[in-house]
Write a protein that holds these residues in place. Structure first.
Motif, PDB file in Angstrom:
ATOM      1  N   UNK A 151      -3.701  22.221 -12.069  1.00  0.00           N
ATOM      2  CA  UNK A 151      -2.309  22.440 -11.875  1.00  0.00           C
ATOM      3  C   UNK A 151      -1.883  22.352 -10.656  1.00  0.00           C
ATOM      4  N   UNK A 152      -2.333  23.157  -9.715  1.00  0.00           N
ATOM      5  CA  UNK A 152      -2.064  23.163  -8.130  1.00  0.00           C
ATOM      6  C   UNK A 152      -2.467  22.024  -7.570  1.00  0.00           C
ATOM      7  N   UNK A 153      -3.563  21.441  -7.940  1.00  0.00           N
ATOM      8  CA  UNK A 153      -3.980  20.018  -7.308  1.00  0.00           C
ATOM      9  C   UNK A 153      -2.903  18.970  -7.516  1.00  0.00           C
ATOM     10  N   UNK A 154      -2.176  18.907  -8.727  1.00  0.00           N
ATOM     11  CA  UNK A 154      -1.367  17.907  -9.077  1.00  0.00           C
ATOM     12  C   UNK A 154       0.130  18.211  -8.354  1.00  0.00           C
ATOM     13  N   UNK A 155       0.419  19.405  -8.151  1.00  0.00           N
ATOM     14  CA  UNK A 155       1.703  19.780  -7.698  1.00  0.00           C
ATOM     15  C   UNK A 155       1.728  19.632  -6.221  1.00  0.00           C
ATOM     16  N   UNK A 156       0.672  19.868  -5.494  1.00  0.00           N
ATOM     17  CA  UNK A 156       0.498  19.959  -3.967  1.00  0.00           C
ATOM     18  C   UNK A 156      -0.275  18.410  -3.759  1.00  0.00           C
ATOM     19  N   UNK A 157      -0.523  17.569  -4.560  1.00  0.00           N
ATOM     20  CA  UNK A 157      -1.207  16.178  -4.123  1.00  0.00           C
ATOM     21  C   UNK A 157      -0.287  15.367  -3.239  1.00  0.00           C
ATOM     22  N   UNK A 158       1.063  15.362  -3.505  1.00  0.00           N
ATOM     23  CA  UNK A 158       2.225  14.682  -2.744  1.00  0.00           C
ATOM     24  C   UNK A 158       1.951  15.292  -1.052  1.00  0.00           C
ATOM     25  N   UNK A 160       0.719  -1.299   0.177  1.00  0.00           N
ATOM     26  CA  UNK A 160       0.006   0.097  -0.014  1.00  0.00           C
ATOM     27  C   UNK A 160       0.806   1.300   0.008  1.00  0.00           C
ATOM     28  N   UNK A 161       1.869   1.317   0.725  1.00  0.00           N
ATOM     29  CA  UNK A 161       2.649   2.703   0.942  1.00  0.00           C
ATOM     30  C   UNK A 161       3.430   2.843  -0.451  1.00  0.00           C
ATOM     31  N   UNK A 162       4.150   1.761  -0.720  1.00  0.00           N
ATOM     32  CA  UNK A 162       4.849   1.762  -2.052  1.00  0.00           C
ATOM     33  C   UNK A 162       3.816   2.567  -3.174  1.00  0.00           C
ATOM     34  N   UNK A 163       2.801   1.948  -3.390  1.00  0.00           N
ATOM     35  CA  UNK A 163       1.678   2.371  -4.501  1.00  0.00           C
ATOM     36  C   UNK A 163       1.487   3.857  -4.151  1.00  0.00           C
ATOM     37  N   UNK A 164       1.108   4.089  -2.711  1.00  0.00           N
ATOM     38  CA  UNK A 164       0.795   5.632  -2.371  1.00  0.00           C
ATOM     39  C   UNK A 164       1.995   6.432  -2.931  1.00  0.00           C
ATOM     40  N   UNK A 165       3.313   6.170  -2.459  1.00  0.00           N
ATOM     41  CA  UNK A 165       4.246   7.101  -2.889  1.00  0.00           C
ATOM     42  C   UNK A 165       4.436   7.213  -4.311  1.00  0.00           C
ATOM     43  N   UNK A 166       4.298   6.175  -5.183  1.00  0.00           N
ATOM     44  CA  UNK A 166       4.566   6.078  -6.649  1.00  0.00           C
ATOM     45  C   UNK A 166       3.390   7.154  -7.149  1.00  0.00           C
ATOM     46  N   UNK A 167       2.022   7.152  -6.682  1.00  0.00           N
ATOM     47  CA  UNK A 167       1.052   7.895  -7.058  1.00  0.00           C
ATOM     48  C   UNK A 167       1.367   9.345  -6.738  1.00  0.00           C
ATOM     49  N   UNK A 168       2.181   9.558  -5.777  1.00  0.00           N
ATOM     50  CA  UNK A 168       2.516  11.011  -5.350  1.00  0.00           C
ATOM     51  C   UNK A 168       3.572  11.558  -6.372  1.00  0.00           C
ATOM     52  N   UNK A 169       4.517  10.659  -6.775  1.00  0.00           N
ATOM     53  CA  UNK A 169       5.350  11.067  -7.714  1.00  0.00           C
ATOM     54  C   UNK A 169       5.168  11.335  -8.996  1.00  0.00           C
ATOM     55  N   UNK A 170       4.117  10.566  -9.427  1.00  0.00           N
ATOM     56  CA  UNK A 170       3.432  10.954 -10.662  1.00  0.00           C
ATOM     57  C   UNK A 170       3.030  12.060 -10.589  1.00  0.00           C
ATOM     58  N   UNK A 171       1.963  12.369  -9.711  1.00  0.00           N
ATOM     59  CA  UNK A 171       1.255  13.768  -9.544  1.00  0.00           C
ATOM     60  C   UNK A 171       2.337  15.014  -9.495  1.00  0.00           C
ATOM     61  N   UNK A 172       3.248  14.708  -8.712  1.00  0.00           N
ATOM     62  CA  UNK A 172       4.304  15.958  -8.557  1.00  0.00           C
ATOM     63  C   UNK A 172       5.046  16.149  -9.803  1.00  0.00           C
ATOM     64  N   UNK A 173       5.496  15.337 -10.603  1.00  0.00           N
ATOM     65  CA  UNK A 173       6.151  15.515 -11.733  1.00  0.00           C
ATOM     66  C   UNK A 173       5.017  15.924 -12.843  1.00  0.00           C
ATOM     67  N   UNK A 174       3.977  15.509 -12.600  1.00  0.00           N
ATOM     68  CA  UNK A 174       2.822  15.922 -13.866  1.00  0.00           C
ATOM     69  C   UNK A 174       2.530  17.291 -13.408  1.00  0.00           C
ATOM     70  N   UNK A 175       2.296  17.606 -12.254  1.00  0.00           N
ATOM     71  CA  UNK A 175       2.096  19.165 -12.046  1.00  0.00           C
ATOM     72  C   UNK A 175       3.014  20.050 -12.284  1.00  0.00           C
ATOM     73  N   UNK A 176       4.414  19.671 -12.078  1.00  0.00           N
ATOM     74  CA  UNK A 176       5.739  20.570 -12.274  1.00  0.00           C
ATOM     75  C   UNK A 176       5.466  20.665 -13.867  1.00  0.00           C
ATOM     76  N   UNK A 177       5.473  19.631 -14.532  1.00  0.00           N
ATOM     77  CA  UNK A 177       5.622  19.817 -16.246  1.00  0.00           C
ATOM     78  C   UNK A 177       4.462  20.601 -16.820  1.00  0.00           C
ATOM     79  N   UNK A 178       3.237  20.689 -16.028  1.00  0.00           N
ATOM     80  CA  UNK A 178       2.232  21.730 -16.245  1.00  0.00           C
ATOM     81  C   UNK A 178       2.506  22.941 -15.968  1.00  0.00           C
ATOM     82  N   UNK A 179       3.276  23.204 -15.007  1.00  0.00           N
ATOM     83  CA  UNK A 179       3.782  24.644 -14.522  1.00  0.00           C
ATOM     84  C   UNK A 179       4.774  25.138 -15.295  1.00  0.00           C
TER      85      UNK A 179
END
Length: 442
Positions: free
Chosen positions: A268-275, A206-225
């Motif tokens: 955009x802000x939701x993806x960046x701060x999701x993690x 569970x933790x690995x999947x949660x952290x992986x999802x946070x990384x995806x959204x962080x880099x997705x949001x940063x690329x949008x920004x």
């Protein structure tokens, strides 16, 4: 060095050690607290069904994707990984060497059977890792024809492969329940078909999947920004007005430019701060709700039903595992995320109750001011509340103790039955030679 400096230095070292000990305790609690596997079992069904669907669609154009005359042939697929057209990586696939249509068809049929077995929960200890391996072989062969859905369903399967995801909602759980006596008597069978008790493996997955999802959204949001359209509010409009992806006509949003701009900025802000916002219990419901709305909109309005649905499934990893427990299981299993907080609270309550006698002695002092007396009385009320909490905790523990005793009694009854069966079989084996000798002619 003066005495004061020595005391301050020692207190500083003590606080530093306490901080390290507390940090290590939080780390252990985050990774190694046993967690019920029910949520992962539900996600196994969704991921297995999506894998089966993807390979079913692929079967309709199998030779166009994998055959000797495929759009991307074996040599090109190999060069996409060996550095000829880009960065050299370690991705390999035995499908690079398969060109026979018959062999490809048989292999694909076997793959679909594995995905179906994963969905149904049949031999999940073997089937889920095998499904991950087959999926990787296809991904490395189909490089250049992959999309977000393929990546999402693959990483979900990766973490399910190390979890007891067949403990519930599966054929394995039905078999285990049907032959409970045999499984209780064999540690090897218990490993092959795990039960639904909380486990560290389920928590780590569970933790690995949660952290992986946070990384995806962080880099997705940063690329949008990094671009302009998500800042000036035009990104959502470009998406809904693109007829290539449009499943429902949403161009009427052009009459509300403020709404389009707000949706772009919020996404955009939701993806960046999701993690950061998905971990606190106060903000988590809002973050997950936005995730469901964003990916639900992608699924309904942008023609990406499979991608949007799988992203919603991935976000479900942050749902409380207790939502998937039955009433009896809820009575047996407390929420593991709050277990350590309950123990800390219990320790504090016991310390308060232990100081009640000292508090009564202070209240008998006639020289107390009215403010001090009022403060001590409030403290005594807190002590009484703590005593009530301890009593409730004690009653709950007594109930659990009674349930464990009932379980032990059942297990002993099963053990007695197993011993009885074994003794009967041994008696039959002992009697078998005598009966054969009696049947022989003189």
């Amino acid at each position: 060095m003066s005495t004061r400096e020595t005391v301050e230095s020692q207190s500083g070292h003590g606080s530093y050690r306490e901080s390290l000990a507390k940090g290590w305790e939080v780390w252990e609690r985050f990774w190694f607290t046993p967690r019920p596997p029910h949520l992962l079992c539900a996600m196994r069904i969704a991921a297995g069904a999506m894998l089966f669907y993807c390979h079913l669609v692929l079967a309709g154009s199998l030779l166009e994707f994998l055959g000797p005359e495929a759009w991307i042939n074996n040599e090109m697929a190999r060069q996409l990984h060996d550095g000829a057209f880009g960065t050299h990586d370690w991705a390999r696939s035995y499908l690079w060497h398969l060109e026979s249509p018959t062999v490809l068809a048989v292999h694909h049929g076997f793959t679909m059977l594995v995905m179906a077995a994963m969905t149904l929960g049949l031999a999940t200890r073997v089937v889920v890792p095998l499904a991950l391996f087959l999926q990787l072989m296809y991904l490395h062969r189909l490089t250049g024809a992959l999309f977000g859905l393929d990546q999402i369903v693959t990483y979900v399967t990766l973490y399910l492969a190390v979890a007891p995801c067949g403990a519930r909602y599966s054929i394995d759980s039905i078999v285990r329940k049907r032959f409970a006596g045999r499984f209780d008597a064999s540690p090897r069978l218990r490993w092959w078909v795990p039960d639904a008790t909380p486990s560290v493996a389920a928590n780590i997955s569970t933790r690995l999947l949660q952290l992986h999802l946070c990384v995806i959204y962080l880099f997705g949001g940063m690329s949008k920004a990094r671009g302009e359209t998500w800042w000036n509010g035009l990104a959502v409009w470009y998406a809904v007005s693109n007829y290539e992806y449009q499943s429902i006509n949403m161009t009427w949003l052009s009459r509300y430019p403020a709404v389009i701009s707000a949706l772009s900025n919020i996404t955009m802000f939701w993806e960046v701060f999701y993690c950061a916002l998905v971990w606190p219990k106060i903000t988590r419901p809002f973050v997950i709700l936005i995730a469901f709305m964003v990916h639900g909109g992608i699924a309904l309005f942008l023609g990406m039903m499979t991608f949007g649905s799988m992203m919603i499934v991935a976000n479900c990893i942050f749902l409380p595992p207790t939502w998937f427990l039955t009433r009896d299981e809820l009575l047996d299993i407390e929420d593991v995320d709050d277990e350590f907080e309950v123990d800390d609270q219990l320790a504090d309550d016991e310390a308060l109750v232990a100081s009640e006698s000292e508090l009564d002695r202070q209240l008998r002092d006639p020289g107390l001011s009215s403010e001090e007396r009022s403060r001590l009385r409030k403290k005594k009320e807190k002590i009484r509340e703590a005593a009530e909490r301890i009593n409730r905790r004690y009653k709950a523990l007594k109930k659990r103790e009674a349930k464990y005793e009932a379980r032990v009694k059942k297990l002993r009854q099963r053990e007695a039955k197993i011993k009885d069966i074994v003794e009967k079989r041994r008696a039959k084996k002992r009697d078998a030679p005598d009966s054969d000798d009696s049947d022989r002619p003189a």
